[in-house]
Design a protein around this motif. Structure first.
Motif, PDB file in Angstrom:
ATOM      1  N   LYS A 223       0.821  -1.212   0.000  1.00 30.70           N
ATOM      2  CA  LYS A 223       0.000   0.000   0.000  1.00 30.70           C
ATOM      3  C   LYS A 223       0.858   1.266   0.000  1.00 30.70           C
ATOM      4  O   LYS A 223       0.375   2.346  -0.353  1.00 30.70           O
ATOM      5  CB  LYS A 223      -0.935   0.013   1.202  1.00 30.70           C
ATOM      6  N   ASP A 224       2.147   1.128   0.363  1.00 30.88           N
ATOM      7  CA  ASP A 224       3.042   2.280   0.393  1.00 30.88           C
ATOM      8  C   ASP A 224       3.836   2.452  -0.898  1.00 30.88           C
ATOM      9  O   ASP A 224       4.570   3.435  -1.048  1.00 30.88           O
ATOM     10  CB  ASP A 224       4.033   2.147   1.562  1.00 30.88           C
ATOM     11  N   ARG A 225       3.680   1.509  -1.837  1.00 26.24           N
ATOM     12  CA  ARG A 225       4.510   1.549  -3.040  1.00 26.24           C
ATOM     13  C   ARG A 225       3.877   2.338  -4.181  1.00 26.24           C
ATOM     14  O   ARG A 225       4.591   2.882  -5.027  1.00 26.24           O
ATOM     15  CB  ARG A 225       4.781   0.120  -3.542  1.00 26.24           C
ATOM     16  N   GLY A 226       2.549   2.388  -4.227  1.00 23.49           N
ATOM     17  CA  GLY A 226       1.892   3.008  -5.371  1.00 23.49           C
ATOM     18  C   GLY A 226       2.227   2.241  -6.637  1.00 23.49           C
ATOM     19  O   GLY A 226       2.198   1.008  -6.651  1.00 23.49           O
ATOM     20  N   ASP A 227       2.566   2.972  -7.704  1.00 22.63           N
ATOM     21  CA  ASP A 227       2.908   2.304  -8.958  1.00 22.63           C
ATOM     22  C   ASP A 227       4.417   2.266  -9.181  1.00 22.63           C
ATOM     23  O   ASP A 227       4.887   2.117 -10.310  1.00 22.63           O
ATOM     24  CB  ASP A 227       2.217   2.992 -10.141  1.00 22.63           C
ATOM     25  N   ARG A 228       5.171   2.376  -8.091  1.00 26.41           N
ATOM     26  CA  ARG A 228       6.629   2.349  -8.192  1.00 26.41           C
ATOM     27  C   ARG A 228       7.167   0.916  -8.141  1.00 26.41           C
ATOM     28  O   ARG A 228       6.544   0.033  -7.567  1.00 26.41           O
ATOM     29  CB  ARG A 228       7.248   3.176  -7.054  1.00 26.41           C
ATOM     30  N   LEU A 229       8.333   0.721  -8.729  1.00 27.67           N
ATOM     31  CA  LEU A 229       8.984  -0.588  -8.712  1.00 27.67           C
ATOM     32  C   LEU A 229       9.621  -0.805  -7.341  1.00 27.67           C
ATOM     33  O   LEU A 229      10.281   0.078  -6.800  1.00 27.67           O
ATOM     34  CB  LEU A 229      10.030  -0.668  -9.819  1.00 27.67           C
ATOM     35  N   TYR A 230       9.438  -1.994  -6.812  1.00 27.85           N
ATOM     36  CA  TYR A 230       9.930  -2.351  -5.479  1.00 27.85           C
ATOM     37  C   TYR A 230      11.311  -2.979  -5.585  1.00 27.85           C
ATOM     38  O   TYR A 230      11.508  -3.982  -6.279  1.00 27.85           O
ATOM     39  CB  TYR A 230       8.949  -3.326  -4.837  1.00 27.85           C
ATOM     40  N   LEU A 231      12.288  -2.370  -4.902  1.00 34.21           N
ATOM     41  CA  LEU A 231      13.627  -2.935  -4.791  1.00 34.21           C
ATOM     42  C   LEU A 231      13.655  -3.827  -3.554  1.00 34.21           C
ATOM     43  O   LEU A 231      13.812  -3.360  -2.429  1.00 34.21           O
ATOM     44  CB  LEU A 231      14.660  -1.815  -4.671  1.00 34.21           C
ATOM     45  N   ASP A 232      13.484  -5.105  -3.760  1.00 32.36           N
ATOM     46  CA  ASP A 232      13.315  -6.054  -2.660  1.00 32.36           C
ATOM     47  C   ASP A 232      14.662  -6.676  -2.294  1.00 32.36           C
ATOM     48  O   ASP A 232      15.309  -7.319  -3.130  1.00 32.36           O
ATOM     49  CB  ASP A 232      12.325  -7.136  -3.101  1.00 32.36           C
ATOM     50  N   VAL A 233      15.059  -6.498  -1.045  1.00 29.05           N
ATOM     51  CA  VAL A 233      16.307  -7.109  -0.558  1.00 29.05           C
ATOM     52  C   VAL A 233      16.034  -8.099   0.576  1.00 29.05           C
ATOM     53  O   VAL A 233      16.967  -8.566   1.245  1.00 29.05           O
ATOM     54  CB  VAL A 233      17.306  -6.026  -0.091  1.00 29.05           C
ATOM     55  N   GLN A 234      14.766  -8.447   0.793  1.00 28.98           N
ATOM     56  CA  GLN A 234      14.397  -9.274   1.940  1.00 28.98           C
ATOM     57  C   GLN A 234      14.905 -10.705   1.855  1.00 28.98           C
ATOM     58  O   GLN A 234      14.931 -11.417   2.868  1.00 28.98           O
ATOM     59  CB  GLN A 234      12.871  -9.272   2.112  1.00 28.98           C
ATOM     60  N   ARG A 235      15.309 -11.137   0.667  1.00 28.90           N
ATOM     61  CA  ARG A 235      15.809 -12.510   0.540  1.00 28.90           C
ATOM     62  C   ARG A 235      17.183 -12.674   1.188  1.00 28.90           C
ATOM     63  O   ARG A 235      17.634 -13.799   1.424  1.00 28.90           O
ATOM     64  CB  ARG A 235      15.880 -12.914  -0.926  1.00 28.90           C
ATOM     65  N   ASN A 236      17.840 -11.545   1.459  1.00 26.93           N
ATOM     66  CA  ASN A 236      19.175 -11.597   2.053  1.00 26.93           C
ATOM     67  C   ASN A 236      19.083 -11.727   3.574  1.00 26.93           C
ATOM     68  O   ASN A 236      19.558 -10.876   4.333  1.00 26.93           O
ATOM     69  CB  ASN A 236      19.944 -10.331   1.668  1.00 26.93           C
ATOM     70  N   ALA A 237      18.479 -12.811   4.010  1.00 29.42           N
ATOM     71  CA  ALA A 237      18.285 -13.052   5.440  1.00 29.42           C
ATOM     72  C   ALA A 237      18.377 -14.551   5.697  1.00 29.42           C
ATOM     73  O   ALA A 237      18.108 -15.374   4.810  1.00 29.42           O
ATOM     74  CB  ALA A 237      16.932 -12.517   5.908  1.00 29.42           C
ATOM     75  N   TYR A 238      18.746 -14.900   6.914  1.00 30.78           N
ATOM     76  CA  TYR A 238      18.874 -16.312   7.283  1.00 30.78           C
ATOM     77  C   TYR A 238      17.562 -17.056   7.039  1.00 30.78           C
ATOM     78  O   TYR A 238      16.481 -16.574   7.400  1.00 30.78           O
ATOM     79  CB  TYR A 238      19.262 -16.425   8.760  1.00 30.78           C
ATOM     80  N   ALA A 239      17.672 -18.208   6.389  1.00 35.30           N
ATOM     81  CA  ALA A 239      16.555 -19.110   6.105  1.00 35.30           C
ATOM     82  C   ALA A 239      15.629 -18.599   4.995  1.00 35.30           C
ATOM     83  O   ALA A 239      14.641 -19.258   4.683  1.00 35.30           O
ATOM     84  CB  ALA A 239      15.738 -19.428   7.349  1.00 35.30           C
ATOM     85  N   GLN A 240      15.953 -17.454   4.395  1.00 33.48           N
ATOM     86  CA  GLN A 240      15.201 -17.011   3.221  1.00 33.48           C
ATOM     87  C   GLN A 240      15.819 -17.654   1.979  1.00 33.48           C
ATOM     88  O   GLN A 240      16.983 -18.089   1.994  1.00 33.48           O
ATOM     89  CB  GLN A 240      15.237 -15.490   3.107  1.00 33.48           C
ATOM     90  N   THR A 241      15.055 -17.696   0.902  1.00 34.89           N
ATOM     91  CA  THR A 241      15.525 -18.349  -0.314  1.00 34.89           C
ATOM     92  C   THR A 241      15.252 -17.474  -1.525  1.00 34.89           C
ATOM     93  O   THR A 241      14.473 -16.518  -1.470  1.00 34.89           O
ATOM     94  CB  THR A 241      14.823 -19.700  -0.527  1.00 34.89           C
ATOM     95  N   ALA A 242      15.907 -17.827  -2.619  1.00 34.79           N
ATOM     96  CA  ALA A 242      15.655 -17.193  -3.920  1.00 34.79           C
ATOM     97  C   ALA A 242      15.558 -18.298  -4.964  1.00 34.79           C
ATOM     98  O   ALA A 242      16.178 -19.361  -4.819  1.00 34.79           O
ATOM     99  CB  ALA A 242      16.780 -16.220  -4.278  1.00 34.79           C
ATOM    100  N   VAL A 243      14.788 -18.068  -6.009  1.00 39.70           N
ATOM    101  CA  VAL A 243      14.664 -19.095  -7.045  1.00 39.70           C
ATOM    102  C   VAL A 243      16.038 -19.370  -7.646  1.00 39.70           C
ATOM    103  O   VAL A 243      16.835 -18.459  -7.875  1.00 39.70           O
ATOM    104  CB  VAL A 243      13.657 -18.694  -8.149  1.00 39.70           C
ATOM    105  N   ALA A 244      16.303 -20.644  -7.883  1.00 43.08           N
ATOM    106  CA  ALA A 244      17.604 -21.054  -8.398  1.00 43.08           C
ATOM    107  C   ALA A 244      17.702 -20.774  -9.894  1.00 43.08           C
ATOM    108  O   ALA A 244      16.705 -20.860 -10.619  1.00 43.08           O
ATOM    109  CB  ALA A 244      17.807 -22.547  -8.145  1.00 43.08           C
ATOM    110  N   PRO A 245      18.895 -20.435 -10.383  1.00 43.14           N
ATOM    111  CA  PRO A 245      19.086 -20.315 -11.823  1.00 43.14           C
ATOM    112  C   PRO A 245      18.673 -21.591 -12.545  1.00 43.14           C
ATOM    113  O   PRO A 245      18.984 -22.691 -12.114  1.00 43.14           O
ATOM    114  CB  PRO A 245      20.592 -20.063 -11.952  1.00 43.14           C
TER     115      PRO A 245
END
Length: 312
Positions: A223-245
């Motif tokens: 709700k705070d982003r509006g139509d702006r692109l979100y720069l998400d860095v939340q995956r850089n945390a213990y036990a978080q994941t990112a899709v594999a290449p």
């Protein structure tokens, strides 16, 4: 690509049994092709030489769709006791106990997971044995929508972020997510813990957003982003994941999260789902990341450069 009955697939010293290879996991229609479990197994077998270097030694979270992309999904962290003993496990700490994650160290494991309808592999940014010390930093460029205009903003942001990382003298690589956006991946040495890496990534994202406040945001709440692109860095945390290449995404047409070269941002055909299991192996053979993932850097010098930018 797939047969009508049960089949076995040879993978190194092991043989993997593929159950119901004819089962449709990705229904066709609307301009997309139909793909079966057998097709998924064949894709992962072909892409294994390029994919395994990004999986070995890393705990995984498995996104499983036993009845295909139109059926229910579940996210699997703990490795069932029914999995073969030759599949590597990594037991890592969580609040109140431990989780025994699957680790994909070889082609046989990759094919076994495909037979389990694990369409998408989500990997940790650290390795078993050093799970608190990531060797990857990920920026997820997440657009507000799924239109061509939204992806144009993703392209522009990727270029801006790449220029900033160059200024910080950090190597970086691009990957389509197979969904809506792009990931920018930075190799690091594994000397820093997750808190240090995430704080650094957040400061990079904040610096970029501050220069383009009408287009970019680091606001976690939608709700705070509006139509702006979100720069998400939340995956850089213990036990978080990112899709594999080179992993397949659970979307119509079986799109693939695919590494690409920076020069390919100019390709007019590029979008987040540009490659599918039909052609991602061809892209992999171009070696788009070359040796960039072997160029991990410590963040100390980059931190000093970033602090100087933030204070200027």
């Amino acid at each position: 690509m797939s047969g009508a009955g049960p089949r076995t697939v040879r993978a190194g010293r092991r043989t993997v049994r593929v159950h119901r290879p004819h089962k449709v996991l990705f229904p066709g229609g609307g301009g997309t092709k139909e793909y079966t479990k057998g097709d998924l197994v064949d894709y992962y077998r072909s892409v294994a030489p390029f994919m395994l270097p990004h999986l070995r030694g890393r705990p995984l979270m498995l996104e499983r769709h036993p009845d295909g992309v139109d059926g229910p999904r579940f996210m699997q962290k703990n490795t069932p006791d029914t999995y073969p003993e030759w599949i590597t496990r990594a037991e890592v700490a969580k609040e109140g106990g431990t989780v025994r994650h699957t680790v994909c160290d070889d082609t046989a494991t990759l094919l076994y997971l495909a037979d389990q309808a694990a369409l998408t592999l989500h990997r940790w940014l650290s390795r078993a044995g050093r799970v608190e010390r990531p060797d990857r930093m990920v920026f997820d460029l997440d657009p507000p929508g799924d239109s061509r205009e939204d992806f144009a903003a993703v392209r522009e942001t990727a270029l801006l972020l790449g220029e900033l990382l160059d200024e910080l003298q950090l190597p970086s690589a691009l990957m389509t997510t197979g969904s809506r956006g792009l990931h920018v991946v930075v190799p690091v040495t594994g000397r820093h813990d997750f808190d240090e890496v995430r704080t650094f990534a957040r400061d990079v994202a904040d610096t970029l957003a501050a220069g383009h406040p009408d287009r970019l945001t680091t606001a976690a709440r939608k709700k705070d982003r509006g139509d702006r692109l979100y720069l998400d860095v939340q995956r850089n945390a213990y036990a978080q994941t990112a899709v594999a290449p080179y992993t397949v995404r659970a979307r119509p047409g079986a799109p693939v999260a695919t590494p690409l070269a920076w020069s390919q941002l100019d390709d007019p055909r590029l979008d987040a789902r540009r490659w599918t299991i039909a052609d991602a192996v061809e892209q992999a053979r171009t070696d788009p990341w070359a040796d960039v993932m072997r160029k991990g850097r410590t963040l100390g010098p980059a931190r000093r450069r970033l602090d100087a930018l933030m204070s200027s």
